[in-house]
Design an enzyme around this catalytic site. Sequence first.
Site, PDB file in Angstrom:
ATOM      1  N   THR A  15       0.553  -1.040   3.135  1.00  0.00           N
ATOM      2  CA  THR A  15       1.562  -1.665   2.282  1.00  0.00           C
ATOM      3  C   THR A  15       1.102  -1.756   0.839  1.00  0.00           C
ATOM      4  O   THR A  15       1.849  -2.244  -0.016  1.00  0.00           O
ATOM      5  CB  THR A  15       1.886  -3.078   2.802  1.00  0.00           C
ATOM      6  OG1 THR A  15       0.653  -3.805   2.938  1.00  0.00           O
ATOM      7  CG2 THR A  15       2.601  -3.037   4.135  1.00  0.00           C
ATOM      8  N   ILE A  18      -4.937   1.725  -1.639  1.00  0.00           N
ATOM      9  CA  ILE A  18      -5.498   2.945  -1.054  1.00  0.00           C
ATOM     10  C   ILE A  18      -4.739   3.337   0.213  1.00  0.00           C
ATOM     11  O   ILE A  18      -4.455   4.514   0.442  1.00  0.00           O
ATOM     12  CB  ILE A  18      -7.003   2.745  -0.765  1.00  0.00           C
ATOM     13  CG1 ILE A  18      -7.774   2.575  -2.084  1.00  0.00           C
ATOM     14  CG2 ILE A  18      -7.565   3.912   0.056  1.00  0.00           C
ATOM     15  CD1 ILE A  18      -9.205   2.079  -1.914  1.00  0.00           C
ATOM     16  N   ARG A  38       0.943  -6.669   6.650  1.00  0.00           N
ATOM     17  CA  ARG A  38       1.629  -7.930   6.969  1.00  0.00           C
ATOM     18  C   ARG A  38       2.951  -8.070   6.233  1.00  0.00           C
ATOM     19  O   ARG A  38       3.862  -8.719   6.718  1.00  0.00           O
ATOM     20  CB  ARG A  38       0.732  -9.117   6.602  1.00  0.00           C
ATOM     21  CG  ARG A  38      -0.491  -9.275   7.475  1.00  0.00           C
ATOM     22  CD  ARG A  38      -1.430 -10.300   6.931  1.00  0.00           C
ATOM     23  NE  ARG A  38      -1.903  -9.934   5.597  1.00  0.00           N
ATOM     24  CZ  ARG A  38      -2.857 -10.555   4.926  1.00  0.00           C
ATOM     25  NH1 ARG A  38      -3.451 -11.615   5.452  1.00  0.00           N
ATOM     26  NH2 ARG A  38      -3.232 -10.147   3.730  1.00  0.00           N
ATOM     27  N   TYR A 151     -18.255 -10.121   2.599  1.00  0.00           N
ATOM     28  CA  TYR A 151     -17.604  -8.803   2.429  1.00  0.00           C
ATOM     29  C   TYR A 151     -18.633  -7.675   2.531  1.00  0.00           C
ATOM     30  O   TYR A 151     -18.424  -6.685   3.240  1.00  0.00           O
ATOM     31  CB  TYR A 151     -16.888  -8.775   1.082  1.00  0.00           C
ATOM     32  CG  TYR A 151     -16.221  -7.462   0.749  1.00  0.00           C
ATOM     33  CD1 TYR A 151     -14.978  -7.137   1.294  1.00  0.00           C
ATOM     34  CD2 TYR A 151     -16.812  -6.538  -0.112  1.00  0.00           C
ATOM     35  CE1 TYR A 151     -14.351  -5.933   0.986  1.00  0.00           C
ATOM     36  CE2 TYR A 151     -16.198  -5.335  -0.431  1.00  0.00           C
ATOM     37  CZ  TYR A 151     -14.969  -5.039   0.125  1.00  0.00           C
ATOM     38  OH  TYR A 151     -14.353  -3.842  -0.179  1.00  0.00           O
ATOM     39  N   LYS A 155     -18.754  -4.576   5.278  1.00  0.00           N
ATOM     40  CA  LYS A 155     -18.684  -3.146   4.959  1.00  0.00           C
ATOM     41  C   LYS A 155     -19.942  -2.415   5.458  1.00  0.00           C
ATOM     42  O   LYS A 155     -19.876  -1.229   5.811  1.00  0.00           O
ATOM     43  CB  LYS A 155     -18.468  -2.948   3.461  1.00  0.00           C
ATOM     44  CG  LYS A 155     -17.086  -3.415   2.978  1.00  0.00           C
ATOM     45  CD  LYS A 155     -15.949  -2.712   3.708  1.00  0.00           C
ATOM     46  CE  LYS A 155     -14.591  -3.064   3.127  1.00  0.00           C
ATOM     47  NZ  LYS A 155     -13.477  -2.369   3.825  1.00  0.00           N
ATOM     48  N   ILE A 184     -11.534   0.847  -7.671  1.00  0.00           N
ATOM     49  CA  ILE A 184     -10.266   1.581  -7.628  1.00  0.00           C
ATOM     50  C   ILE A 184      -9.153   0.622  -8.070  1.00  0.00           C
ATOM     51  O   ILE A 184      -9.088  -0.518  -7.578  1.00  0.00           O
ATOM     52  CB  ILE A 184      -9.942   2.066  -6.186  1.00  0.00           C
ATOM     53  CG1 ILE A 184     -11.122   2.863  -5.575  1.00  0.00           C
ATOM     54  CG2 ILE A 184      -8.645   2.881  -6.163  1.00  0.00           C
ATOM     55  CD1 ILE A 184     -11.418   4.186  -6.214  1.00  0.00           C
ATOM     56  N   THR A 186      -6.184  -1.179  -7.694  1.00  0.00           N
ATOM     57  CA  THR A 186      -5.212  -1.533  -6.643  1.00  0.00           C
ATOM     58  C   THR A 186      -4.734  -2.949  -6.953  1.00  0.00           C
ATOM     59  O   THR A 186      -4.347  -3.231  -8.081  1.00  0.00           O
ATOM     60  CB  THR A 186      -5.848  -1.433  -5.242  1.00  0.00           C
ATOM     61  OG1 THR A 186      -7.019  -2.284  -5.188  1.00  0.00           O
ATOM     62  CG2 THR A 186      -6.261  -0.009  -4.903  1.00  0.00           C
TER      63      THR A 186
HETATM   64  N1  LIG Z   1      -9.915  -1.363  -4.704  1.00  0.00           N
HETATM   65  C1  LIG Z   1     -11.224  -1.248  -4.727  1.00  0.00           C
HETATM   66  O1  LIG Z   1     -11.832  -1.303  -5.802  1.00  0.00           O
HETATM   67  C2  LIG Z   1     -11.979  -1.059  -3.446  1.00  0.00           C
HETATM   68  C3  LIG Z   1     -13.330  -0.701  -3.545  1.00  0.00           C
HETATM   69  C4  LIG Z   1     -14.072  -0.511  -2.381  1.00  0.00           C
HETATM   70  C5  LIG Z   1     -13.455  -0.652  -1.149  1.00  0.00           C
HETATM   71  N2  LIG Z   1     -12.132  -1.003  -1.081  1.00  0.00           N
HETATM   72  C6  LIG Z   1     -11.545  -1.131   0.264  1.00  0.00           C
HETATM   73  O2  LIG Z   1     -10.386  -0.344   0.329  1.00  0.00           O
HETATM   74  C7  LIG Z   1      -9.503  -0.879   1.305  1.00  0.00           C
HETATM   75  C8  LIG Z   1      -8.118  -0.991   0.728  1.00  0.00           C
HETATM   76  O3  LIG Z   1      -8.145  -1.938  -0.326  1.00  0.00           O
HETATM   77  P1  LIG Z   1      -7.194  -1.853  -1.588  1.00  0.00           P
HETATM   78  O4  LIG Z   1      -8.046  -1.923  -2.788  1.00  0.00           O
HETATM   79  O5  LIG Z   1      -6.233  -0.758  -1.421  1.00  0.00           O
HETATM   80  O6  LIG Z   1      -6.535  -3.307  -1.491  1.00  0.00           O
HETATM   81  P2  LIG Z   1      -5.045  -3.830  -1.518  1.00  0.00           P
HETATM   82  O7  LIG Z   1      -4.210  -3.053  -2.467  1.00  0.00           O
HETATM   83  O8  LIG Z   1      -5.163  -5.299  -1.726  1.00  0.00           O
HETATM   84  O9  LIG Z   1      -4.563  -3.554  -0.038  1.00  0.00           O
HETATM   85  C9  LIG Z   1      -5.112  -4.259   1.039  1.00  0.00           C
HETATM   86  C10 LIG Z   1      -4.306  -3.928   2.266  1.00  0.00           C
HETATM   87  O10 LIG Z   1      -4.914  -4.563   3.385  1.00  0.00           O
HETATM   88  C11 LIG Z   1      -3.910  -5.242   4.114  1.00  0.00           C
HETATM   89  N3  LIG Z   1      -4.451  -6.422   4.768  1.00  0.00           N
HETATM   90  C12 LIG Z   1      -5.315  -7.340   4.270  1.00  0.00           C
HETATM   91  N4  LIG Z   1      -5.546  -8.296   5.187  1.00  0.00           N
HETATM   92  C13 LIG Z   1      -4.821  -7.964   6.291  1.00  0.00           C
HETATM   93  C14 LIG Z   1      -4.631  -8.554   7.560  1.00  0.00           C
HETATM   94  N5  LIG Z   1      -5.207  -9.693   7.917  1.00  0.00           N
HETATM   95  N6  LIG Z   1      -3.801  -7.930   8.435  1.00  0.00           N
HETATM   96  C15 LIG Z   1      -3.184  -6.780   8.106  1.00  0.00           C
HETATM   97  N7  LIG Z   1      -3.321  -6.168   6.916  1.00  0.00           N
HETATM   98  C16 LIG Z   1      -4.131  -6.777   6.019  1.00  0.00           C
HETATM   99  C17 LIG Z   1      -2.851  -5.613   3.092  1.00  0.00           C
HETATM  100  O11 LIG Z   1      -1.609  -5.741   3.766  1.00  0.00           O
HETATM  101  P3  LIG Z   1      -0.531  -6.915   3.429  1.00  0.00           P
HETATM  102  O12 LIG Z   1      -0.700  -7.250   1.978  1.00  0.00           O
HETATM  103  O13 LIG Z   1       0.793  -6.299   3.766  1.00  0.00           O
HETATM  104  O14 LIG Z   1      -0.886  -7.984   4.350  1.00  0.00           O
HETATM  105  C18 LIG Z   1      -2.859  -4.402   2.171  1.00  0.00           C
HETATM  106  O15 LIG Z   1      -2.007  -3.399   2.665  1.00  0.00           O
HETATM  107  C19 LIG Z   1     -10.118  -2.210   1.746  1.00  0.00           C
HETATM  108  O16 LIG Z   1     -10.775  -2.032   2.989  1.00  0.00           O
HETATM  109  C20 LIG Z   1     -11.096  -2.519   0.638  1.00  0.00           C
HETATM  110  O17 LIG Z   1     -12.167  -3.325   1.101  1.00  0.00           O
HETATM  111  C21 LIG Z   1     -11.383  -1.195  -2.194  1.00  0.00           C
END
Ligand SMILES: NC(=O)c1ccc[n+]([C@@H]2O[C@H](COP(=O)([O-])OP(=O)(O)OC[C@H]3O[C@@H](n4cnc5c(N)ncnc54)[C@H](OP(=O)(O)O)[C@@H]3O)[C@@H](O)[C@H]2O)c1
Length: 251
Positions: A15, A18, A38, A151, A155, A184, A186
Site C-alpha cells: 500500500t 517500496i 492495512r 529494528y 533486519k 529510499i 517513501t
Molecule cells: N525507506 C527506506 O529508507 C528503507 C530503508 C531500508 C529498508 N526499508 C524497508 O523497506 C520496507 C518497505 O518500507 P517503505 O520505506 O516502503 O515504508 P512505507 O512506505 O512506510 O511502507 C510500509 C508498508 O508496510 C506496511 N505495514 C507496516 N506495518 C504493517 C503491519 N503491521 N501489517 C501489515 N502491513 C504493515 C504498510 O501498510 P499499511 O500502511 O497499509 O498498514 C506499508 O504498506 C520495510 O521493510 C522497511 O524496513 C526501507
Amino acid sequence: MSELTGKTALVTGATSGIGRATAIALAARGASVVISGRNPERGAEVVEKIQADGGTARFVATDLADEDEVRRLAQEAGAVDVLVNSAGAGAFGPSASFTTEQFNTLFDTNVRAIFLLTAALAPKMAERGGGSVINISSGSAVLGDENNAIYVASKGAVNAITRAFAAEYGPSNVRVNAVSPGPIYTSVPAMWLDRYINLIPLRRVGQPEDVAEVIAFLASPGGSYINAAVIPVDGGLTAVEPPKPPVETTD
Ligand SMILES: NC(=O)c1ccc[n+]([C@@H]2O[C@H](COP(=O)([O-])OP(=O)(O)OC[C@H]3O[C@@H](n4cnc5c(N)ncnc54)[C@H](OP(=O)(O)O)[C@@H]3O)[C@@H](O)[C@H]2O)c1
C-alpha cells in the site's frame, strides 16, 4: 507475453513505498498481484493504478502483527509463485523506553510474518515446480545504528532467515533472496533521509523504483541462479568508508 505472465505475486506492504512500486513493477511484467497492507484506501489506489495500466491486482487487508491474519492472508492469496515481504515497521528511540510488547509487535511484523508466510507458501511453490521469495532487509542489518536496536535486530534476523530458507527450499527450486535498501524516499521524512547524501557514493537518496526493479529481476527468469543473496540497493552506502575530512599538512 511478458516474463511473469501467468504468475501470481503476493506483495506485503504494497500500500506504500517500496512495496507499492514493486507491485506495479511485477504487474507491468505480467504478474497477477495480490496487494497486502492495512490501509484499504491506499490498497484500492494501488489496485486501480495497476488496472488502469492494464494489469491485474486485488487487495487483501492484513495486519501482519496478528498471527491469525497472516495465516488468513496465506490462504486468501491462493497459489502464489512470487512472495515479496516488503511490509516493515520501525521502533526508533532509546532502548530503555520500549516495552516488551512493543519489541514483540515489531518482531511479529518484521520477522514472524516472513516466517509464517514463507513456511505456508514456499512448500506449495515447490509442489508446482518452483518460485521466488524476496525479503526486504535494510542496510541497518549490517551497520550499528543508535536508538534503533529493535529494528536493526529485526533486519539482521531477516538476513539470517533469508539464508536459512534458501537452504531449506533451494533443493525444490524455490529461491529465497533479500534486497537491502539504503535510504529510499517513501513515508520516511525526506529530512531524515537527506542527511545520508554525502555518505552515499552515488550522492543521492534512492527512489522506490530503484529497489522495485531489483526485486522484479529476482522474481524473473533472469534471476534464476541467484539464491541466498542479500543484495544491497543503497548507492554503495554500506560498502565504502565515509568521506573523511582533508588531512591538515604543515610545510
Ligand atoms: N525507506 C527506506 O529508507 C528503507 C530503508 C531500508 C529498508 N526499508 C524497508 O523497506 C520496507 C518497505 O518500507 P517503505 O520505506 O516502503 O515504508 P512505507 O512506505 O512506510 O511502507 C510500509 C508498508 O508496510 C506496511 N505495514 C507496516 N506495518 C504493517 C503491519 N503491521 N501489517 C501489515 N502491513 C504493515 C504498510 O501498510 P499499511 O500502511 O497499509 O498498514 C506499508 O504498506 C520495510 O521493510 C522497511 O524496513 C526501507
